[in-house]
Design a protein around this motif. Structure first.
Motif, PDB file in Angstrom:
ATOM      1  N   PRO A  11       0.816  -1.223   0.000  1.00  0.00           N
ATOM      2  CA  PRO A  11       0.000   0.000   0.000  1.00  0.00           C
ATOM      3  C   PRO A  11       0.849   1.272   0.000  1.00  0.00           C
ATOM      4  N   LEU A  12       2.118   1.177   0.343  1.00  0.00           N
ATOM      5  CA  LEU A  12       2.985   2.356   0.352  1.00  0.00           C
ATOM      6  C   LEU A  12       3.696   2.580  -0.979  1.00  0.00           C
ATOM      7  N   ASP A  13       3.633   1.617  -1.884  1.00  0.00           N
ATOM      8  CA  ASP A  13       4.258   1.760  -3.203  1.00  0.00           C
ATOM      9  C   ASP A  13       3.286   2.503  -4.120  1.00  0.00           C
ATOM     10  N   GLU A  14       3.570   3.781  -4.344  1.00  0.00           N
ATOM     11  CA  GLU A  14       2.664   4.606  -5.140  1.00  0.00           C
ATOM     12  C   GLU A  14       2.693   4.266  -6.622  1.00  0.00           C
ATOM     13  N   TRP A  15       3.696   3.559  -7.091  1.00  0.00           N
ATOM     14  CA  TRP A  15       3.825   3.224  -8.506  1.00  0.00           C
ATOM     15  C   TRP A  15       3.278   1.849  -8.847  1.00  0.00           C
ATOM     16  N   ALA A  16       2.798   1.123  -7.860  1.00  0.00           N
ATOM     17  CA  ALA A  16       2.264  -0.216  -8.092  1.00  0.00           C
ATOM     18  C   ALA A  16       0.808  -0.133  -8.546  1.00  0.00           C
ATOM     19  N   ASP A  17       0.399  -1.085  -9.391  1.00  0.00           N
ATOM     20  CA  ASP A  17      -0.994  -1.153  -9.814  1.00  0.00           C
ATOM     21  C   ASP A  17      -1.859  -1.518  -8.617  1.00  0.00           C
ATOM     22  N   ARG A  18      -3.063  -0.963  -8.575  1.00  0.00           N
ATOM     23  CA  ARG A  18      -3.975  -1.240  -7.474  1.00  0.00           C
ATOM     24  C   ARG A  18      -5.344  -1.629  -8.024  1.00  0.00           C
ATOM     25  N   ASP A  19      -6.044  -2.407  -7.232  1.00  0.00           N
ATOM     26  CA  ASP A  19      -7.424  -2.749  -7.559  1.00  0.00           C
ATOM     27  C   ASP A  19      -8.377  -2.201  -6.501  1.00  0.00           C
ATOM     28  N   TYR A  20      -7.847  -1.829  -5.346  1.00  0.00           N
ATOM     29  CA  TYR A  20      -8.686  -1.391  -4.243  1.00  0.00           C
ATOM     30  C   TYR A  20      -8.206  -0.050  -3.743  1.00  0.00           C
ATOM     31  N   PRO A  21      -8.942   0.953  -3.501  1.00  0.00           N
ATOM     32  CA  PRO A  21     -10.389   1.071  -3.638  1.00  0.00           C
ATOM     33  C   PRO A  21     -10.814   1.366  -5.076  1.00  0.00           C
ATOM     34  N   VAL A  22      -9.871   1.792  -5.938  1.00  0.00           N
ATOM     35  CA  VAL A  22     -10.182   2.049  -7.345  1.00  0.00           C
ATOM     36  C   VAL A  22      -9.118   1.353  -8.173  1.00  0.00           C
ATOM     37  N   ALA A  23      -9.523   0.746  -9.270  1.00  0.00           N
ATOM     38  CA  ALA A  23      -8.549   0.063 -10.129  1.00  0.00           C
ATOM     39  C   ALA A  23      -7.677   1.106 -10.834  1.00  0.00           C
ATOM     40  N   GLU A  24      -6.362   0.926 -10.723  1.00  0.00           N
ATOM     41  CA  GLU A  24      -5.413   1.851 -11.344  1.00  0.00           C
ATOM     42  C   GLU A  24      -4.376   1.072 -12.138  1.00  0.00           C
ATOM     43  N   ASP A  25      -4.159   1.488 -13.361  1.00  0.00           N
ATOM     44  CA  ASP A  25      -3.108   0.924 -14.193  1.00  0.00           C
ATOM     45  C   ASP A  25      -1.996   1.965 -14.231  1.00  0.00           C
ATOM     46  N   MET A  26      -0.983   1.814 -13.405  1.00  0.00           N
ATOM     47  CA  MET A  26       0.047   2.846 -13.234  1.00  0.00           C
ATOM     48  C   MET A  26       0.933   3.000 -14.466  1.00  0.00           C
ATOM     49  N   ALA A  27       1.147   1.950 -15.236  1.00  0.00           N
ATOM     50  CA  ALA A  27       1.938   2.079 -16.466  1.00  0.00           C
ATOM     51  C   ALA A  27       1.208   3.000 -17.443  1.00  0.00           C
ATOM     52  N   PHE A  28      -0.112   2.796 -17.567  1.00  0.00           N
ATOM     53  CA  PHE A  28      -0.902   3.672 -18.431  1.00  0.00           C
ATOM     54  C   PHE A  28      -0.928   5.098 -17.878  1.00  0.00           C
ATOM     55  N   GLN A  29      -1.028   5.242 -16.569  1.00  0.00           N
ATOM     56  CA  GLN A  29      -1.044   6.568 -15.937  1.00  0.00           C
ATOM     57  C   GLN A  29       0.266   7.304 -16.203  1.00  0.00           C
ATOM     58  N   ARG A  30       1.398   6.605 -16.075  1.00  0.00           N
ATOM     59  CA  ARG A  30       2.696   7.235 -16.346  1.00  0.00           C
ATOM     60  C   ARG A  30       2.799   7.667 -17.799  1.00  0.00           C
TER      61      ARG A  30
END
Length: 181
Positions: A11-30
């Motif tokens: 949960p402290l890795d801001e660059w990791a993909d997440r599914d909770y609480p909102v799905a985030e694709d960090m590679a696409f975000q970057r």
């Protein structure tokens, strides 16, 4: 001890993909951030270029050229806009006492419409190489001619202005301009 599938990443890795609480694709975000910042950089470069005169009048656009002898000098804008009027200033020293003949090549006349000439020429002469304006020779000084021009076609425009007839091989200057649509 079972781990929930949604909480596996750190949960402290801001660059990791997440599914909770909102799905985030960090590679696409970057990638989105890189494209956004590149767009901003392009916008800044375009604004600086516009302020400098790359699209209109300005210190990048204004040019002065003369022949090696200094008998013919032309002040003009390198960048024009199709259909917009502009002014070119030609200063010519008399080569003989019977007048000043300024020859504009055919390329110049195909690209630009001459709306007005100040002072008015004594005579216009046309030939297959372009057109010439004949002015009375001023006593002991050079003549400055102002041409009001309107570009007719977009694209790169190269032309030649000559003092005297082309057959005389008199002083000449080459002009390189660009006309925006």
């Amino acid at each position: 001890m079972a781990t929930d599938r949604n909480h596996r990443s750190d949960p402290l890795d801001e660059w990791a993909d997440r599914d909770y609480p909102v799905a985030e694709d960090m590679a696409f975000q970057r990638l989105s951030w890189i494209i956004e910042r590149s767009g901003w950089a392009v916008m800044v470069v375009l604004v600086i270029a516009a302020l400098a005169g790359a699209f209109s009048s300005g210190f990048i656009s204004g040019a002065t050229t003369s022949d090696p002898s200094g008998a013919l000098t032309v002040e003009y804008e390198r960048f024009h806009r199709t259909g917009a009027s502009d002014v070119m200033q030609i200063t010519a020293a008399p080569l003989s006492g019977d007048g000043i003949l300024l020859h504009l090549d055919a390329g110049f006349l195909r690209r630009f419409t001459i709306e007005s000439v100040t002072p008015e020429p004594r005579e216009w002469r046309g030939d297959e190489d372009g057109a010439a304006m004949v002015f009375p020779a001023p006593e002991g000084r050079s003549l400055t001619v102002h041409l009001a021009l309107r570009p007719e076609r977009a694209g790169r425009a190269t032309s030649r202005i000559m003092l005297g007839r082309p057959a005389d091989h008199g002083p000449a200057v080459e002009l390189a301009m660009f006309v925006y649509p």
